[in-house]
Write a protein that holds these residues in place. Sequence first.
Motif, short mmCIF file in Angstrom:
data_model
loop_
_atom_site.label_atom_id
_atom_site.label_comp_id
_atom_site.label_asym_id
_atom_site.label_seq_id
_atom_site.Cartn_x
_atom_site.Cartn_y
_atom_site.Cartn_z
N ILE A 53 43.68 35.82 43.50
CA ILE A 53 42.43 35.84 44.26
C ILE A 53 42.18 34.46 44.86
N ARG B 70 44.69 42.27 50.44
CA ARG B 70 43.55 42.50 51.33
C ARG B 70 42.83 41.19 51.56
N THR C 32 39.01 40.17 53.12
CA THR C 32 37.73 40.69 53.59
C THR C 32 36.67 39.61 53.50
N GLY D 266 33.22 42.86 50.99
CA GLY D 266 34.31 43.80 51.18
C GLY D 266 34.46 44.27 52.61
N VAL E 208 42.53 39.13 48.02
CA VAL E 208 43.04 39.64 46.74
C VAL E 208 44.46 40.14 46.94
N PRO F 77 44.76 45.29 45.94
CA PRO F 77 43.54 45.92 46.43
C PRO F 77 42.72 46.62 45.36
N LEU G 161 39.69 44.63 44.37
CA LEU G 161 38.72 44.22 45.40
C LEU G 161 37.29 44.58 45.02
N ASP G 162 37.04 45.80 44.60
CA ASP G 162 35.67 46.21 44.30
C ASP G 162 35.05 45.38 43.19
#
Length: 259
Positions: free
Chosen positions: A199, A223, A225, A229, A243, A246, A249-250
């Motif tokens: 990250i 990803r 963002t 996100g 990240v 993926p 990510l959340d």
Amino acid sequence: MIRYPFITAAEDAADAAGAVIRPLFRSPLLVEAKGDASPVTRADREAEEAIRALIADRFPDHGVIGEEHGADRPDAEWVWVVDPIDGTRAFVTGRPLFGSLIGLLHRGEPVLGIIDQPVTGERWVGVKGRKTRFRGPAGTAACRPCATVAEAELSCTSPDMFTPEDRPGFERLRAAARRVTWGGDCYAYGLVALGLVDIVAESTMKIWDWAALVPVIEGAGGRVTGWKGETLTPEADGRILAVGDPAMLDEAVRLLTDR
């Protein structure tokens, strides 16, 4: 589909910038102060001039946005985004943790990106819809699986980059991560693409700091963002989250935004 002349031009531009930068690395430099107090050197200016000259010669109808020399036709269909030396502080102190960033936007979307380290010879080339290509002494462009922040290696250029509003979100992410390392600028994002960092979360980033990174990391399976996100656009607020996996990510977004 990105045409090969664009990819060739991006690599040739990186070569041209490297030819300017290498002779000046670890040499006495006159360091000036920009308005934001970051150092700027002859290498920054002349490397960007070399990149812009090549782009103007091959694609006279394209726009260019550069850190050192501003914007020319930023509303064009195709716009190159250039940071000749991302990590100038590392450069002026002789550390090879910097790179040249060359990105290409098509109608505002990052579709081509290069991270080039002209001293070590490492280069990441990302193209939308293709696997990222890495040239270097070791490593393959492939992000590694890391489904949770607790397992993650977190990187950030400096804790001083965060505004008072952004600092709490980063601290939550930092506390949850396995380990944090500082420094690296664009080089840290290259390490995400090599599966060595999981990250990167940063803020106060300008478009020339992130445009080239998106195709590189996403072409390696990751990803890039905003902190919510969201897909990055030229109007992005400067808060960038990358990240390698993926699936993480959340969780990273929840920590950064306290949702």
